[in-house]
Design an enzyme around this catalytic site. Structure first.
Site, PDB file in Angstrom:
ATOM      1  N   GLU A 165      42.902  40.804  40.373  1.00 14.59           N
ATOM      2  CA  GLU A 165      42.063  41.029  41.545  1.00 14.59           C
ATOM      3  C   GLU A 165      41.913  39.834  42.488  1.00 14.59           C
ATOM      4  O   GLU A 165      40.811  39.305  42.669  1.00 14.59           O
ATOM      5  CB  GLU A 165      40.670  41.505  41.096  1.00 14.59           C
ATOM      6  CG  GLU A 165      40.711  42.857  40.407  1.00 14.59           C
ATOM      7  CD  GLU A 165      39.326  43.435  40.140  1.00 14.59           C
ATOM      8  OE1 GLU A 165      38.318  42.689  40.259  1.00 14.59           O
ATOM      9  OE2 GLU A 165      39.239  44.630  39.813  1.00 14.59           O
ATOM     10  N   GLU A 284      42.949  49.203  35.705  1.00 12.54           N
ATOM     11  CA  GLU A 284      41.530  49.341  35.393  1.00 12.54           C
ATOM     12  C   GLU A 284      40.982  50.598  36.044  1.00 12.54           C
ATOM     13  O   GLU A 284      41.266  50.877  37.208  1.00 12.54           O
ATOM     14  CB  GLU A 284      40.702  48.151  35.916  1.00 12.54           C
ATOM     15  CG  GLU A 284      40.920  46.839  35.194  1.00 12.54           C
ATOM     16  CD  GLU A 284      39.967  45.752  35.720  1.00 12.54           C
ATOM     17  OE1 GLU A 284      38.942  46.114  36.353  1.00 12.54           O
ATOM     18  OE2 GLU A 284      40.250  44.565  35.505  1.00 12.54           O
TER      19      GLU A 284
END
Length: 344
Positions: A165, A284
């Site tokens: 991320e 995720e």
């Protein structure tokens, strides 16, 4: 524009393409690229809040061999193991990783592989890099040199994810340049190992289009994360402050509108994958424990099954903490959630 210039910029859109959701998916399924794909890493789970905590145990249990036994016996194909290397390395060159921590990561990798689980490790929660990419880029690259050295010769079932991320000041332009520097360093010792790369803005689907891929895309997989609708998946999440308390009671019951929103998002990810001819992976997705369990089960099953239908591999966030599929105190699975992830 991607690097936040001080002067105003303009963007000219020369072509807009509209395709109905049903037509888009069916068209993508007919492509030669799609037809040769299988869901990368199958159905997996994140060992979250463990090695990416400031110290293992700060955010949940310490991982034990019995936990990996449970994951393997339940029928999961893989584990994604987030790792906060930046908290276990010196702050001055050569930025040496703690041998004790390296040994711990090695143990997790080896034990998972020994149970026939495919394993992904990454660099996770490198907060200094997100805040100040220029100051931390050399350290980031040095961490990867050491990780690459440590796992040279590991089985191909071990996969590297370059960074979790990218966000904040590590915008798309800066991340693209850093990624271009990191890949050759990893490839020097791992020319054929699969490497996973994700876009800026927290690995969002919308940011995929701004990620610059190398010319040689062999053994390369792209990743994205999915927590939509956010007010459902993160209701009551304390780290988000008081606002998340106001979302308490948000449900997900699979209305036609709710289902359509998920399908449209996954179709956009799949379209990017097909157009760029690179496999894509949902690294995720999950719903926090404050949501009602029926909604969590329904949302999780729908996202998992829709992703697999698009031949997108999945990793649920996460095993035994706030989003967990397993209760470490009661030592039992949330069976409906487990079965939803596994498609049972």
């Amino acid at each position: 524009m991607l690097e936040k210039p001080s002067e105003e910029s303009s963007l000219v859109i020369r072509k807009i393409r509209a395709v109905s959701e049903t037509q888009l998916l069916e068209r993508l399924k007919t492509t030669a690229f799609f037809q040769k794909q299988t869901p990368f890493f199958g159905r997996g789970v994140n060992i979250g809040n463990t090695l990416e905590a400031p110290r293992e145990g700060d955010w949940g249990p310490r991982l034990k061999a019995k936990h990996l036994d449970l994951i393997q016996q339940a029928g999961f194909d893989s584990v994604r193991v987030p790792v906060r290397w930046s908290s276990h390395a010196s702050n001055t060159a050569p930025y040496t990783i703690s041998p004790t921590f390296m040994k711990r990561v090695r143990w997790v990798v080896d034990e998972a592989l020994r149970r026939d689980l495919k394993v992904m490790i990454n660099i996770h929660h490198y907060e200094g890099l997100y805040a100040n990419p220029e100051q931390h880029s050399d350290r980031f690259l040095a961490l990867w040199r050491q990780i690459a050295d440590e796992f040279e010769g590991a089985p191909p079932e071990l996969v590297f994810e370059v960074l979790n991320e990218p966000h904040d000041n590590l915008d798309a332009g800066k991340w693209n340049r850093l990624l271009a520097d990191a890949l050759p360093i990893i490839r020097e010792k791992h020319p054929e190992r699969t490497i996973v790369v994700g876009p800026a803005n927290f690995n969002s689907i919308d940011a995929l289009q701004f990620m610059t891929l190398p010319r040689d895309r062999s053994n390369l997989v792209a990743t994205f994360h999915y927590y939509s609708p956010f007010q459902f998946t993160h209701q009551g999440a304390g780290w988000l402050g008081d606002e998340s308390k106001q979302w308490k009671g948000t449900t997900w019951i699979g209305t036609p509108e709710q289902q359509r929103a998920v399908r449209n998002d996954l179709d956009r990810a799949l379209r990017w994958s097909v157009e760029n001819e690179i496999p894509i992976y949902l690294g995720e997705f999950g719903a926090y424990q404050e949501a009602d369990i029926d909604s969590r089960n329904q949302w999780t099953r729908f996202v998992a099954d829709e992703a697999i239908e698009r031949r997108i591999g999945i990793a649920y966030w996460e095993f035994y903490s706030g989003f967990g599929v397993y209760d470490p105190k009661k030592q039992r699975w949330h069976e409906g959630l487990r079965d939803a992830i596994l498609g049972k």
